[in-house]
Design a protein around this motif. Structure first.
Motif, PDB file in Angstrom:
ATOM      1  N   LEU A 151      89.546 -29.766  -5.811  1.00 50.60           N
ATOM      2  CA  LEU A 151      90.915 -29.444  -6.944  1.00 50.60           C
ATOM      3  C   LEU A 151      92.103 -29.246  -6.320  1.00 50.60           C
ATOM      4  O   LEU A 151      92.361 -28.562  -4.835  1.00 50.60           O
ATOM      5  CB  LEU A 151      90.263 -28.284  -7.718  1.00 50.60           C
ATOM      6  CG  LEU A 151      91.347 -28.339  -9.238  1.00 50.60           C
ATOM      7  CD1 LEU A 151      91.443 -28.727 -10.202  1.00 50.60           C
ATOM      8  CD2 LEU A 151      91.641 -26.752  -9.570  1.00 50.60           C
ATOM      9  N   HIS A 152      93.153 -29.874  -6.517  1.00 48.47           N
ATOM     10  CA  HIS A 152      93.970 -29.922  -5.725  1.00 48.47           C
ATOM     11  C   HIS A 152      95.507 -29.660  -6.740  1.00 48.47           C
ATOM     12  O   HIS A 152      95.139 -30.558  -7.953  1.00 48.47           O
ATOM     13  CB  HIS A 152      94.641 -31.494  -5.069  1.00 48.47           C
ATOM     14  CG  HIS A 152      94.917 -32.224  -5.617  1.00 48.47           C
ATOM     15  ND1 HIS A 152      93.373 -33.024  -5.891  1.00 48.47           N
ATOM     16  CD2 HIS A 152      96.328 -33.160  -5.997  1.00 48.47           C
ATOM     17  CE1 HIS A 152      94.010 -33.805  -6.237  1.00 48.47           C
ATOM     18  NE2 HIS A 152      95.577 -33.936  -6.256  1.00 48.47           N
ATOM     19  N   GLY A 153      96.530 -29.454  -6.267  1.00 49.59           N
ATOM     20  CA  GLY A 153      98.183 -29.153  -6.921  1.00 49.59           C
ATOM     21  C   GLY A 153      98.495 -30.167  -7.169  1.00 49.59           C
ATOM     22  O   GLY A 153      98.365 -31.174  -5.706  1.00 49.59           O
ATOM     23  N   LEU A 157     101.417 -33.208  -3.049  1.00 48.81           N
ATOM     24  CA  LEU A 157     100.106 -32.935  -3.563  1.00 48.81           C
ATOM     25  C   LEU A 157      99.938 -31.628  -2.648  1.00 48.81           C
ATOM     26  O   LEU A 157     100.258 -31.550  -1.912  1.00 48.81           O
ATOM     27  CB  LEU A 157      98.832 -34.178  -3.833  1.00 48.81           C
ATOM     28  CG  LEU A 157      99.464 -34.923  -3.781  1.00 48.81           C
ATOM     29  CD1 LEU A 157      97.744 -36.116  -3.391  1.00 48.81           C
ATOM     30  CD2 LEU A 157      99.344 -34.678  -5.290  1.00 48.81           C
ATOM     31  N   ALA A 158      99.089 -30.170  -3.418  1.00 50.04           N
ATOM     32  CA  ALA A 158      98.945 -29.515  -2.484  1.00 50.04           C
ATOM     33  C   ALA A 158      97.185 -28.618  -2.298  1.00 50.04           C
ATOM     34  O   ALA A 158      96.895 -28.529  -3.543  1.00 50.04           O
ATOM     35  CB  ALA A 158      99.847 -28.251  -2.873  1.00 50.04           C
ATOM     36  N   ASP A 159      97.082 -28.158  -1.125  1.00 52.62           N
ATOM     37  CA  ASP A 159      95.331 -28.264  -0.900  1.00 52.62           C
ATOM     38  C   ASP A 159      95.200 -28.089   0.694  1.00 52.62           C
ATOM     39  O   ASP A 159      95.528 -29.371   1.488  1.00 52.62           O
ATOM     40  CB  ASP A 159      94.707 -28.811  -1.654  1.00 52.62           C
ATOM     41  CG  ASP A 159      93.057 -28.176  -1.432  1.00 52.62           C
ATOM     42  OD1 ASP A 159      93.075 -27.125  -2.095  1.00 52.62           O
ATOM     43  OD2 ASP A 159      92.033 -28.950  -1.509  1.00 52.62           O
ATOM     44  N   ASN A 160      93.772 -27.151   0.824  1.00 49.25           N
ATOM     45  CA  ASN A 160      93.925 -27.501   2.563  1.00 49.25           C
ATOM     46  C   ASN A 160      93.547 -28.735   2.534  1.00 49.25           C
ATOM     47  O   ASN A 160      92.273 -28.892   4.010  1.00 49.25           O
ATOM     48  CB  ASN A 160      93.400 -26.045   2.619  1.00 49.25           C
ATOM     49  CG  ASN A 160      91.425 -25.891   1.614  1.00 49.25           C
ATOM     50  OD1 ASN A 160      91.605 -27.042   0.754  1.00 49.25           O
ATOM     51  ND2 ASN A 160      91.202 -25.072   1.578  1.00 49.25           N
ATOM     52  N   GLN A 161      92.884 -29.475   1.785  1.00 49.11           N
ATOM     53  CA  GLN A 161      91.690 -30.795   1.962  1.00 49.11           C
ATOM     54  C   GLN A 161      93.006 -31.872   2.752  1.00 49.11           C
ATOM     55  O   GLN A 161      91.948 -33.297   2.852  1.00 49.11           O
ATOM     56  CB  GLN A 161      91.284 -31.791   0.731  1.00 49.11           C
ATOM     57  CG  GLN A 161      92.568 -32.003  -0.639  1.00 49.11           C
ATOM     58  CD  GLN A 161      92.046 -32.388  -1.853  1.00 49.11           C
ATOM     59  OE1 GLN A 161      91.291 -33.714  -1.712  1.00 49.11           O
ATOM     60  NE2 GLN A 161      91.554 -31.580  -2.404  1.00 49.11           N
ATOM     61  N   TYR A 168      99.082 -30.274   2.532  1.00 50.79           N
ATOM     62  CA  TYR A 168      99.810 -31.218   0.850  1.00 50.79           C
ATOM     63  C   TYR A 168     100.152 -32.489   1.594  1.00 50.79           C
ATOM     64  O   TYR A 168      99.980 -33.074   3.381  1.00 50.79           O
ATOM     65  CB  TYR A 168     101.469 -30.900   2.064  1.00 50.79           C
ATOM     66  CG  TYR A 168     102.584 -30.920   2.099  1.00 50.79           C
ATOM     67  CD1 TYR A 168     103.056 -31.744   2.059  1.00 50.79           C
ATOM     68  CD2 TYR A 168     102.423 -30.326   3.834  1.00 50.79           C
ATOM     69  CE1 TYR A 168     103.981 -32.310   2.669  1.00 50.79           C
ATOM     70  CE2 TYR A 168     103.364 -30.655   4.654  1.00 50.79           C
ATOM     71  CZ  TYR A 168     104.577 -31.226   4.028  1.00 50.79           C
ATOM     72  OH  TYR A 168     105.096 -32.053   5.398  1.00 50.79           O
ATOM     73  N   GLN A 169     100.670 -33.040   0.622  1.00 52.42           N
ATOM     74  CA  GLN A 169     100.988 -34.726   0.569  1.00 52.42           C
ATOM     75  C   GLN A 169     101.937 -34.996   0.310  1.00 52.42           C
ATOM     76  O   GLN A 169     101.834 -34.689  -1.483  1.00 52.42           O
ATOM     77  CB  GLN A 169      99.807 -35.853   0.202  1.00 52.42           C
ATOM     78  CG  GLN A 169     100.334 -37.137   0.456  1.00 52.42           C
ATOM     79  CD  GLN A 169      99.522 -38.062  -0.114  1.00 52.42           C
ATOM     80  OE1 GLN A 169      98.533 -38.245  -0.203  1.00 52.42           O
ATOM     81  NE2 GLN A 169      98.684 -38.728   1.621  1.00 52.42           N
ATOM     82  N   LEU A 170     103.444 -35.493   0.593  1.00 45.93           N
ATOM     83  CA  LEU A 170     104.446 -35.867  -0.149  1.00 45.93           C
ATOM     84  C   LEU A 170     104.286 -37.273   0.122  1.00 45.93           C
ATOM     85  O   LEU A 170     104.321 -37.752   1.278  1.00 45.93           O
ATOM     86  CB  LEU A 170     105.334 -35.752   0.591  1.00 45.93           C
ATOM     87  CG  LEU A 170     106.745 -35.291   0.002  1.00 45.93           C
ATOM     88  CD1 LEU A 170     106.747 -34.764  -1.805  1.00 45.93           C
ATOM     89  CD2 LEU A 170     108.305 -34.762   0.765  1.00 45.93           C
TER      90      LEU A 170
END
Length: 617
Positions: free
Chosen positions: A498-500, A526-530, A535-537
């Protein structure tokens, strides 16, 4: 207690404690004080948050204490004009007098109230519904207000007075702050009375929204009680909540307080969508008839469909160009000249309102256009804008539950799942389209629980908000298509985490005979430790095609995010989805999606197909 009542009233025909207790337990007394069961506190409280609304110390929490305090105050005589409790709370006083005909109340003078009441001259009530305006956070679900009509129907309704409930917002707050405070009760909500033309200018012209009118079958006695109740609430306030205690909910509560036949607000504990509150009026047999008033923009666009390309070009040039008016229309026949002039005037008004500022050049040009039109006796013979076949309140219901089944395929392996979906409100672009703005989507509070064949139950996605506006280009209007969505979700596959996310997009949409085509530039956060840096912008194109037919709905969309920081993975997706209407509130859906993930030299793909039933309630 009864002895003190007798001393004040000068009569022995007074209620005892038990009679007063019975009166306090009547639903109409609770309606007059806006008492409702608090969904969190589990007890009855008044929703009015002004101390001035109560005479008893604990009137907000105690119906009986408030009734006793009001009763004592209403018995007072020799009060100064306008200073008595009878003048402050005329609706409560009127109701109590009806309930206690043997009590010798002495009416006190209330010239301020009487002058205000006579100025309103209300004999009938009409609920006004300016339709949804997706580009305004405060109005994306629509809005309602009540017009107080006079007995003489020949008099202009624009000069009648209207009752409005709205958040008393800080004008310096931006739309994000407004949305947050509106969701959390950060603004006081106030009841206001103003000439109807003021609200008409705001909604029908300033915001270019179509308006539906619902004439209520309230008797003159009920209308009179409505006016009394507005007087005693208009200087008070209620905490404003966008989802439940909003404009539409509060108007229902005001109507409840005015009629023994109405108990409308009781059905709206957690949310009050304007179209649902209108449905409640129909369900309670309180609507006499309806009327449709198209906005100036709607009328302009419908007129533009009745002329040829030559007239459209001339109408636009008449406004955008500073050339001589007569020379611009010299090549048109007499009727087309008139049509071009009337269209150009409508277009000039649209530009003036869109820019929201005075433009002396445009104003001068508009006056010249009106002068040129006045010199021509020919009729334009435009057909009036037709009433939509489906009213806004006749579309699907605004909550939705779904049951889905599907499978995910990756690297030659498949895994089955089932989804249970629930959405609080209110519409997506593949829902049944009748009664909703074409190309618009407003979803809030959607939960999708996924039951995997081998992995148990997981939250697949939670949408906090999902707004999409695919307003298409026309000859006179060039709206920007845009989208904002935020929440949490998983990529395809049972192992996905799950990611925000927050996604924002802007672009253009075009309507053709084959459907609506659109292209957006989208930024995703996108934000998560994966992700490599947590994060990924990313940024990239989002393109698609949409068909919204009465029976069949379909969408094809591709998304590519080639530019990114925080994580090197490039993501692409292709999704096809279709819906088939099985009834007004029942739909069959099928969906197929392919996601590709590229990192370095390798690319991995995963596919999903699913089908489901969706029930609107």
């Amino acid at each position: 207690m009864a002895a003190s009542f007798a001393a004040r009233a000068g009569t022995t025909s007074l209620p005892d404690e038990g009679a007063l207790q019975s009166l306090a337990e009547k639903p109409q007394w609770a309606h007059l004080l806006h008492y409702r069961l608090h969904p969190l506190k589990g007890r009855y409280l008044s929703q009015n948050d002004s101390p001035e609304f109560f005479l008893a110390e604990h009137g907000k929490e105690d119906l009986t204490a408030e009734l006793k305090a009001d009763f004592i105050a209403f018995l007072q005589t020799n009060q100064a004009d306008n200073e008595s409790a009878q003048c402050q709370f005329p609706a409560r006083y009127h109701w109590l007098k009806q309930q206690l005909p043997d009590v010798a109340f002495t009416d006190q003078r209330c010239p301020e109230f009487e002058e205000w009441r006579d100025e309103l001259d209300a004999h009938a009530l009409t609920l006004i519904f300016p339709a949804s305006h997706i580009n305004s956070p405060s109005s994306m679900y629509g809005h309602t207000l009540v017009r107080m009509d006079r007995a003489d129907d020949s008099r202009s309704k624009l000069l009648a007075y209207s009752v409005n409930f709205a958040a008393n917002a800080d004008p310096t707050d931006n739309e994000l702050v407004f949305s947050y405070k509106g969701l959390t009760g950060g603004y006081p909500g106030v009841v206001s009375v103003m000439p109807y033309y003021v609200k008409t200018n705001e909604y029908q012209h300033m915001e270019y929204r179509d308006v539906w009118e619902y004439r209520l079958n309230f008797t003159e006695a009920e209308v009179a009680q409505f006016v009394r109740h507005i007087w005693e609430t208009k200087e008070t306030y209620y905490d404003y909540f966008f989802f439940d205690e909003n404009c539409s909910y509060r108007l229902l509560a005001l109507l409840d307080a005015s009629s023994e036949r109405a108990d409308l607000a009781e059905a709206f504990t957690y949310k009050a969508v304007p179209v649902d509150t209108i449905r409640a009026l129909w369900q309670n047999d309180l609507v006499e008839n309806t009327e449709y008033r198209p906005s100036a923009a709607t009328a302009m666009e419908f007129k533009s469909t009745q002329v040829n390309e030559e007239v459209l070009v001339a109408a636009q040039a008449l406004v955008d160009s500073d050339e001589d008016i007569e020379s611009l229309i010299a090549g048109l026949n007499a009727q087309d000249q008139v049509r071009a002039l009337e269209l150009s005037h409508a277009y000039a008004r649209y530009l003036a309102i869109k820019k929201k500022q005075a433009n002396p050049v445009l104003r001068k040009r508009t006056l010249a256009l009106l002068s040129a039109r006045a010199k021509r006796p020919a009729e334009a013979d435009f057909t009036d804008t037709p009433m939509p076949a489906i009213r806004d309140d006749q579309g699907h219901l605004t909550s939705r539950a779904g049951l889905w089944g599907g499978q995910v395929s990756a690297s030659g392996e498949t895994q089955a799942y089932s989804d249970l979906s629930w959405r609080i409100a209110y519409h997506d672009i593949l829902d049944l389209p009748q009664g909703f703005v074409p190309g618009s989507q407003i979803q809030m509070g959607q939960w999708d629980l996924r039951v995997w064949e081998d992995e148990g139950v997981k939250l697949q996605r939670f949408k906090v908000v999902d707004v999409l506006s695919l307003s298409h280009q026309t000859y006179f209007q060039r709206p920007v298509a845009w989208a904002v969505t935020a929440g949490a979700e998983r990529f395809l596959g049972a192992e996905a985490e799950l990611h925000g996310y927050l996604k924002v997009a802007f672009g253009r949409a075009y309507q053709t005979a084959l459907g609506r085509w659109y292209g957006l530039a989208e930024t995703q956060m996108l934000a998560d430790n994966q992700f490599d840096d947590g994060y990924q912008l990313s940024f990239g194109p989002r393109v698609g095609w949409l068909l919204q037919h009465e029976q069949v709905q379909a969408q094809l969309e591709a998304n590519w995010q080639p530019l990114n920081v925080g994580d090197d993975t490039v993501r692409r997706s292709l999704r096809a989805e279709a819906g088939y209407a099985l009834g007004q509130n029942l739909q069959l859906r099928i969906k197929a999606e392919r996601q590709l993930f590229s990192a370095g030299a390798g690319t991995a793909g995963i596919s999903e197909v699913s089908a489901g039933m969706q029930w609107y309630f």
